[in-house]
Design a protein around this motif. Structure first.
Motif, PDB file in Angstrom:
ATOM      1  N   ARG A  38      31.565  35.559   8.551  1.00  0.00           N
ATOM      2  CA  ARG A  38      31.047  34.396   8.404  1.00  0.00           C
ATOM      3  C   ARG A  38      30.394  33.976   7.091  1.00  0.00           C
ATOM      4  N   LEU A  39      29.985  34.915   6.369  1.00  0.00           N
ATOM      5  CA  LEU A  39      29.626  34.726   4.977  1.00  0.00           C
ATOM      6  C   LEU A  39      30.663  34.189   4.136  1.00  0.00           C
ATOM      7  N   LEU A  40      31.833  34.741   4.067  1.00  0.00           N
ATOM      8  CA  LEU A  40      32.966  34.196   3.571  1.00  0.00           C
ATOM      9  C   LEU A  40      33.667  32.844   4.075  1.00  0.00           C
ATOM     10  N   HIS A  41      33.297  32.634   5.217  1.00  0.00           N
ATOM     11  CA  HIS A  41      33.843  31.598   5.990  1.00  0.00           C
ATOM     12  C   HIS A  41      32.669  30.409   5.412  1.00  0.00           C
ATOM     13  N   ASN A  42      31.697  30.707   5.266  1.00  0.00           N
ATOM     14  CA  ASN A  42      30.480  29.957   5.023  1.00  0.00           C
ATOM     15  C   ASN A  42      30.709  29.309   3.198  1.00  0.00           C
ATOM     16  N   GLN A  43      31.374  30.286   2.788  1.00  0.00           N
ATOM     17  CA  GLN A  43      31.527  29.870   1.383  1.00  0.00           C
ATOM     18  C   GLN A  43      32.840  29.328   1.060  1.00  0.00           C
ATOM     19  N   GLY A  44      33.634  28.823   2.315  1.00  0.00           N
ATOM     20  CA  GLY A  44      34.743  28.141   2.117  1.00  0.00           C
ATOM     21  C   GLY A  44      35.923  28.866   2.050  1.00  0.00           C
ATOM     22  N   GLY A  67      36.476  32.152  12.694  1.00  0.00           N
ATOM     23  CA  GLY A  67      37.397  30.580  13.010  1.00  0.00           C
ATOM     24  C   GLY A  67      38.666  30.815  13.049  1.00  0.00           C
ATOM     25  N   TYR A  68      39.409  31.834  13.125  1.00  0.00           N
ATOM     26  CA  TYR A  68      40.685  32.010  13.365  1.00  0.00           C
ATOM     27  C   TYR A  68      40.791  33.032  14.518  1.00  0.00           C
ATOM     28  N   PRO A  69      42.189  32.801  15.000  1.00  0.00           N
ATOM     29  CA  PRO A  69      42.556  34.040  16.075  1.00  0.00           C
ATOM     30  C   PRO A  69      42.433  35.467  15.323  1.00  0.00           C
ATOM     31  N   GLN A 217      23.393  35.992   5.862  1.00  0.00           N
ATOM     32  CA  GLN A 217      22.414  35.941   4.870  1.00  0.00           C
ATOM     33  C   GLN A 217      21.922  37.298   4.470  1.00  0.00           C
ATOM     34  N   ALA A 218      22.073  38.320   5.203  1.00  0.00           N
ATOM     35  CA  ALA A 218      21.427  39.584   5.077  1.00  0.00           C
ATOM     36  C   ALA A 218      22.721  40.093   4.034  1.00  0.00           C
ATOM     37  N   LEU A 219      23.882  40.108   4.396  1.00  0.00           N
ATOM     38  CA  LEU A 219      24.965  40.218   3.151  1.00  0.00           C
ATOM     39  C   LEU A 219      24.929  39.729   1.970  1.00  0.00           C
ATOM     40  N   ALA A 220      24.729  38.388   2.062  1.00  0.00           N
ATOM     41  CA  ALA A 220      24.675  37.649   0.828  1.00  0.00           C
ATOM     42  C   ALA A 220      23.591  37.933  -0.096  1.00  0.00           C
ATOM     43  N   SER A 221      22.531  38.447   0.499  1.00  0.00           N
ATOM     44  CA  SER A 221      21.570  38.915  -0.396  1.00  0.00           C
ATOM     45  C   SER A 221      21.676  40.226  -1.158  1.00  0.00           C
ATOM     46  N   GLU A 222      22.790  40.833  -0.429  1.00  0.00           N
ATOM     47  CA  GLU A 222      23.187  42.099  -1.143  1.00  0.00           C
ATOM     48  C   GLU A 222      24.330  41.918  -2.206  1.00  0.00           C
ATOM     49  N   GLY A 223      24.749  40.780  -2.038  1.00  0.00           N
ATOM     50  CA  GLY A 223      26.044  40.401  -2.910  1.00  0.00           C
ATOM     51  C   GLY A 223      27.509  41.122  -2.259  1.00  0.00           C
ATOM     52  N   LEU A 224      27.391  41.265  -1.031  1.00  0.00           N
ATOM     53  CA  LEU A 224      28.420  42.118  -0.378  1.00  0.00           C
ATOM     54  C   LEU A 224      29.930  41.115  -0.665  1.00  0.00           C
ATOM     55  N   GLY A 225      29.722  39.840  -0.366  1.00  0.00           N
ATOM     56  CA  GLY A 225      30.869  39.224  -0.294  1.00  0.00           C
ATOM     57  C   GLY A 225      31.485  38.901  -1.772  1.00  0.00           C
ATOM     58  N   ASP A 226      30.905  38.941  -2.888  1.00  0.00           N
ATOM     59  CA  ASP A 226      31.127  39.040  -4.222  1.00  0.00           C
ATOM     60  C   ASP A 226      31.857  40.205  -4.428  1.00  0.00           C
ATOM     61  N   ALA A 227      31.199  41.453  -3.986  1.00  0.00           N
ATOM     62  CA  ALA A 227      31.767  42.567  -4.462  1.00  0.00           C
ATOM     63  C   ALA A 227      33.100  42.777  -3.796  1.00  0.00           C
ATOM     64  N   LEU A 228      33.444  42.335  -2.586  1.00  0.00           N
ATOM     65  CA  LEU A 228      34.720  42.466  -1.885  1.00  0.00           C
ATOM     66  C   LEU A 228      35.798  41.716  -2.407  1.00  0.00           C
ATOM     67  N   LEU A 229      35.242  40.287  -2.956  1.00  0.00           N
ATOM     68  CA  LEU A 229      36.151  39.584  -3.499  1.00  0.00           C
ATOM     69  C   LEU A 229      36.491  39.939  -4.902  1.00  0.00           C
TER      70      LEU A 229
END
Length: 464
Positions: A38-44, A67-69, A217-229
Motif C-alpha cells: 500500500r505504501l508503494l502503491h500510494n507513491q504511484g 491493486g493487482y491480482p 504510514q508506519a513504514l513510511a516514517s521508517e523509510g522502508l519504501g525508499d530502502a526497498l527501491l
C-alpha cells in the motif's frame, strides 16, 4: 514500464524485488507485505505481489492492498518454469515485486529460501520482537548466515514496544545486517484472523483499508519504501528454452464457478488457465442465488461453508438446481468446502447440523483446532494434478474413494478422492496449471478419459 534487454539468446528485464520472510508463522509477514504494498502503491508505483506456497486468504488481502491480482509461486506445486515465467511477466510492467514467504524462512521442501536462491531474490526478514531485545540480533544473524546462497537485505522488527526497544535491537545488529524498520506494537495494524487463517478480504474491506493506510504510514516514517527501491534490481530472464505446449481446448464450454463468502478459495491461476483454454466463466452464489447460470460444468471451490451452513441449507432453490445438474450427468469439481457442501449434512462450529446437497453419502463436521494440511498429488483418472490440503473438518460415512492423494514425502495415503457420475469431490485443492490436459478432461462436457466413473454411488442412484 521496464525495458527488455537481450543477452545472447535470452531476454531479461530487471526491477527491485524482495521476498518478505520470517523465522516462523505468526510473525506478521502478511501485515508488513500488505502495508509495504500500500505504501508503494500510494507513491504511484506499480506493485506486483506474489505469495509463496498454497494460500487463498493472504492473496485476497494482498490484492486489495496492491491493486493487482496476486498469484502463488511454489516450486513443487507449479514448477520452476511456471514461477520463472510469472516473475518475468510481472517484472515487465512492475516498478517493484514483493513475494510473501511461507512459514519460516527454511521451512518446507521447497522453502521460501529455496525460491529466493533459485531466482536471486533478496529477503527481508520480519520478526516479532515482543519479549526480546539483543537476542533479536542473534537470531537474525543466524538466519542470515545459515545458507550462503541466500541474501538477507535487512530486518523489520515487528511489534516493537518503544524507541528504547528499537535502540537495543539496532545496537546489537551486525554491520552487514541493517535494521530497516521498527514497526510499533499496535492492534490497529494487525490483520483479523479466524480458524483457517486471515479473515476474507471481502468480509472486512473497509476495516482493511484503515489498517493498510495505518501500516503504510508506519513504514513510511521508517523509510522502508525508499530502502526497498534502493536495493540493486533483480534481473529476471524469460524462460525462452521452455518447450511450447499447445493447451487443450475447452472452447464452447461454459464453467460455472461458485464464488461468495462461503466459497472463495480460488487460485487466480486456475481461472486464468480455464480462460486460456477457451472456457467461458460465469459466477454464481450458492448463498444468495436460487438457480444456476447456463453452464456446461461446475466448480465448487473451498471456503467457509461451515460459517454459512444454515443459509446454504435453507436455499432450497439452489440445492434443487445443483441436484438436477448432478443427475443430468454434467461435470462437477468439488474441493474441500465444496466437498462438505456435497455431503448429506454438515455440523458447523457451534455444533448445529444442517442438511446439505446429498450428492455423496456422508456427513461433515468441524473439529476444533485439529486439522490436516500438506502438499499432495491427486491421481485422478484424467491424469495426476498437484494440489494441497488445508482443513479443520472431518467427514464420516463417505463411500469408498476411487483413489487417495499421494503425499509429497510421506508414504501414508493422503486425502480420499470420490467419484459419482461426473462429480469429483475431494478435500484437495487442485492447482490447474500443473496439468492442463487433466483439467480439460475433468471439465469437458463430453468425458475424454477411460475408466469407470461410478465407483461411488450417490444418494440419487438409490432412488432412480
Amino acid at each position: 514500464m521496464n525495458l527488455l534487454r537481450k543477452t545472447g539468446t535470452a531476454q531479461t528485464v530487471s526491477c527491485p524485488a524482495v521476498i518478505i520472510a520470517a523465522p516462523a508463522s505468526g510473525q506478521g509477514k502478511t501485515t508488513i507485505t500488505a502495508a509495504l504494498a500500500r505504501l508503494l502503491h500510494n507513491q504511484g508505483k506499480v506493485v506486483r505481489v506474489f505469495k509463496t506456497g498454497p494460500d487463498y486468504l493472504d492473496p485476497q488481502i494482498l490484492a486489495q492492498a496492491s491493486g493487482y491480482p496476486v498469484e502463488q509461486l511454489d516450486l513443487w506445486m507449479a514448477g520452476e518454469a511456471y514461477c520463472r515465467r510469472r516473475l518475468f511477466e510481472a517484472a515487465c510492467t512492475a516498478d517493484v515485486i514483493l513475494v510473501e514467504g511461507v512459514m519460516g524462512v527454511f521451512d518446507g521442501e521447497p522453502s521460501s529460501a529455496d525460491l529466493a536462491a533459485r531466482f536471486g531474490l533478496p529477503m527481508l526478514l520480519v520478526m516479532d520482537v515482543k519479549g526480546m531485545a539483543q537476542t533479536v540480533a542473534a537470531l537474525a544473524s543466524g538466519i542470515a548466515h545459515f545458507r550462503e546462497d541466500v541474501t538477507i537485505a535487512g530486518l523489520v522488527a515487528n511489534a516493537c514496544a518503544s524507541s528504547r526497544h528499537r535502540e537495543l535491537i539496532e545496537g546489537a545488529m551486525p554491520d552487514d545486517l541493517p535494521l530497516l524498520a521498527a514497526v510499533p506494537r499496535d492492534p490497529n495494524l494487525a490483520l483479523p484472523e479466524r480458524h483457517l487463517g486471515l479473515v476474507q478480504a471481502s468480509e472486512v474491506r473497509d476495516d482493511l483499508e484503515l489498517r493498510f493506510e495505518a501500516g503504510a504510514q508506519a513504514l513510511a516514517s521508517e523509510g522502508l519504501g525508499d530502502a526497498l527501491l534502493g536495493l540493486a534490481p533483480v534481473v529476471f530472464e524469460a524462460p525462452l528454452d521452455e518447450p511450447l505446449v499447445e493447451l487443450p481446448s475447452l472452447a464452447g464450454t461454459t464453467v460455472g464457478v461458485a464464488r461468495d463468502a462461503a466459497f472463495s478459495f480460488i487460485y487466480q491461476a486456475n481461472l486464468d488457465l480455464l480462460q486460456q483454454m477457451g472456457a467461458q466463466l460465469c459466477y454464481f452464489s450458492p448463498l444468495e442465488g436460487n438457480r444456476l447460470p447456463d453452464c456446461d460444468a461446475l466448480w465448487l471451490p473451498g471456503g467457509y461453508p461451515e460459517l454459512y451452513a444454515q443459509s446454504l441449507a435453507e436455499n432450497r432453490g439452489m440445492k434443487a438446481a445443483l441436484r438436477g445438474f448432478f443427475v443430468a450427468g454434467k461435470p462437477i469439481l468439488a474441493e474441500c468446502g465444496g466437498l462438505l457442501y456435497c455431503l448429506e449434512a454438515l455440523t458447523d462450529c457451534n455444533g448445529q447440523t444442517h442438511e446439505m446437497l446429498g450428492l455423496l453419502p456422508g456427513e461433515g463436521a468441524m473439529r476444533g483446532r485439529r486439522g490436516c494440511q500438506g502438499m499432495q498429488t491427486a491421481p485422478l483418472p484424467e491424469g495426476p494434478v498437484r494440489a494441497h490440503a488445508h482443513h479443520r473438518s472431518r467427514s464420516e460415512g463417505t463411500p469408498e474413494p476411487i483413489a487417495h492423494g499421494k503425499r509429497q514425502r510421506h508414504p501414508a495415503p493422503g486425502e480420499p478422492i470420490y467419484r459419482a457420475r461426473r462429480l469429483t469431490a475431494t478435500y484437495l485443492h487442485l492447482f490447474f496449471p500443473n496439468n492442463p490436459a487433466a483439467v480439460a478432461r475433468l471439465f469437458s462436457p463430453t468425458p475424454r478419459q477411460t475408466g469407470d466413473q461410478s465407483d461411488s454411488r450417490s444418494l440419487f442412484d438409490a432412488v432412480e
